[in-house]
Design an enzyme around this catalytic site. Structure first.
Site, PDB file in Angstrom:
ATOM      1  N   TYR A  65       0.684  -1.439   0.132  1.00  0.00           N
ATOM      2  CA  TYR A  65      -0.046   0.401  -0.184  1.00  0.00           C
ATOM      3  C   TYR A  65       1.044   1.118   0.037  1.00  0.00           C
ATOM      4  CZ  TYR A  65      -3.832  -3.031   1.625  1.00  0.00           C
ATOM      5  OH  TYR A  65      -5.072  -4.694   1.509  1.00  0.00           O
ATOM      6  N   PHE A 214     -14.574  -5.338   0.954  1.00  0.00           N
ATOM      7  CA  PHE A 214     -15.140  -4.206   0.279  1.00  0.00           C
ATOM      8  C   PHE A 214     -16.565  -4.758   0.431  1.00  0.00           C
ATOM      9  CE2 PHE A 214     -12.615  -5.546  -3.281  1.00  0.00           C
ATOM     10  CZ  PHE A 214     -11.321  -4.413  -3.673  1.00  0.00           C
ATOM     11  N   PRO A 215     -17.014  -4.396   2.010  1.00  0.00           N
ATOM     12  CA  PRO A 215     -18.430  -5.065   2.870  1.00  0.00           C
ATOM     13  C   PRO A 215     -19.873  -4.092   1.656  1.00  0.00           C
ATOM     14  CG  PRO A 215     -17.190  -2.649   3.886  1.00  0.00           C
ATOM     15  CD  PRO A 215     -16.700  -3.229   2.437  1.00  0.00           C
ATOM     16  N   LEU A 216     -19.286  -2.312   0.814  1.00  0.00           N
ATOM     17  CA  LEU A 216     -19.778  -2.896   0.247  1.00  0.00           C
ATOM     18  C   LEU A 216     -20.460  -2.549  -1.551  1.00  0.00           C
ATOM     19  CD1 LEU A 216     -21.818   1.053   2.132  1.00  0.00           C
ATOM     20  CD2 LEU A 216     -22.657  -1.354   1.288  1.00  0.00           C
ATOM     21  N   GLY A 218     -19.996  -4.222  -5.620  1.00  0.00           N
ATOM     22  CA  GLY A 218     -20.433  -4.635  -6.318  1.00  0.00           C
ATOM     23  C   GLY A 218     -21.941  -5.167  -5.995  1.00  0.00           C
ATOM     24  N   PHE A 219     -22.428  -3.951  -6.108  1.00  0.00           N
ATOM     25  CA  PHE A 219     -24.528  -4.118  -5.232  1.00  0.00           C
ATOM     26  C   PHE A 219     -24.419  -3.402  -7.148  1.00  0.00           C
ATOM     27  CE2 PHE A 219     -23.454  -4.344  -1.752  1.00  0.00           C
ATOM     28  CZ  PHE A 219     -24.342  -4.866  -0.310  1.00  0.00           C
ATOM     29  N   LEU A 222     -30.650  -2.902  -7.889  1.00  0.00           N
ATOM     30  CA  LEU A 222     -31.762  -3.337  -7.820  1.00  0.00           C
ATOM     31  C   LEU A 222     -31.312  -4.195  -6.431  1.00  0.00           C
ATOM     32  CD1 LEU A 222     -33.175  -6.563  -9.517  1.00  0.00           C
ATOM     33  CD2 LEU A 222     -34.473  -4.311  -9.400  1.00  0.00           C
TER      34      LEU A 222
END
Length: 290
Positions: A65, A214-216, A218-219, A222
């Site tokens: 990083y 990545f908890p959010l 690729g949604f 819908l």
């Protein structure tokens, strides 16, 4: 704040390795696209110190990083480290001049990476080293025996206390376990991306930590609509619902959300304490069915 007051309490990964289930992912402390220095180094230092002040004892990082930047900031902010703080790092990639992430899985590459992590963090031994072998969010096929054996040898040399794997399949986990014990698996997983459902349960039965990233991420539209609907009814944020769902999903799940903002860090910690009612849990679980 005591560690047991944090959302989810603690999880014992090994006899000498207990961490708060609410951790902190340091990736965002580097510059844009995780490359180069941050715009505000003092703010990055402040976030790390606030994480420790809040009681977090699990920091996830990597020397690639920046590269090197994030680990150097961790050392600046927190060294000498609190006795209960556990720093988990990753090896298996490097950064090129354009900011790319080429793999670096040869034994010599891994040994160099471990020594660089030790140097930049100011440590004599690393608490946990994850072997990162897959792509951005899915495993690659093939054997991981050679690179994992190289890490196991460094563990025997006293450079590493515990081993983990990242972005791997169940078959690769079994292969790693045939070489040396692992204490954690770090894969892409959230309420909308649940290919690892069976793996989470299998690892829980073995008392091995599962650390989703990545908890959010690729949604689709819908799925996002469902999350927004639940979020609105619970008077919460999407991140709070996503983190709380993960904590309620299984007791072996550890969280490592990242942020470069003290305010957002506090929001994440507070939000993860959300208790999602059964009706809303069922609605979120239906996301994957849809």
């Amino acid at each position: 704040m005591p560690a047991n007051a944090l959302p989810g309490g603690t999880f014992t990964m090994a006899e000498d390795l207990t961490v708060t289930r609410m951790g902190y992912g340091a990736m965002q402390l580097a510059g844009p696209h995780v490359f180069g220095p941050p715009a505000d180094r003092d703010a990055a230092v402040a976030v790390l110190r606030e994480a420790v002040e809040l009681g977090i004892t699990h920091i996830d990082t990597s020397d690639y990083y920046g590269p090197y930047v994030t680990n150097e900031i961790i050392r600046e902010a927190l060294y000498p480290y609190p006795e209960d703080l556990r720093i988990v790092t990753k090896v298996g990639a490097r950064r090129d001049a354009e900011g790319g992430w080429p793999t670096a899985l040869a034994p010599d590459d891994l040994r160099r990476a471990v020594h660089e992590n030790l140097e930049h963090l100011g440590l004599a031994v690393l608490d946990v080293v994850n072997l990162r072998v897959g792509g951005l969010n899915a495993p690659d096929s093939g054997s991981i025996a050679e690179p994992f054996t190289a890490l196991a040898e460094m563990q025997q040399d006293g450079l590493i206390r515990h081993l983990g794997v990242s972005t791997v399949s169940a078959e690769q986990i079994a292969e790693a376990q045939s070489i040396a014990p692992i204490v954690c698996v770090q894969n892409f997983y959230n309420v909308a991306h649940r290919a690892d459902d069976d793996l989470v349960d299998s690892l829980a039965a073995q008392h091995i930590a599962y650390v989703p990233y990545f908890p959010l991420g690729g949604f689709n539209s819908l799925q996002s609509d469902t999350l927004e609907s639940v979020t609105s009814r619970l008077d919460a944020t999407p991140m709070a619902v996503a983190l709380a769902w993960l904590l309620q999903r299984s007791p072996n799940i550890l969280l490592i959300p990242g942020t470069s903002s003290v305010a957002h860090l506090r929001e994440n910690v507070a939000g993860a304490a959300l208790a999602i009612p059964e009706a809303e849990l069922a609605e979120l679980d239906d996301i994957i069915v849809a």
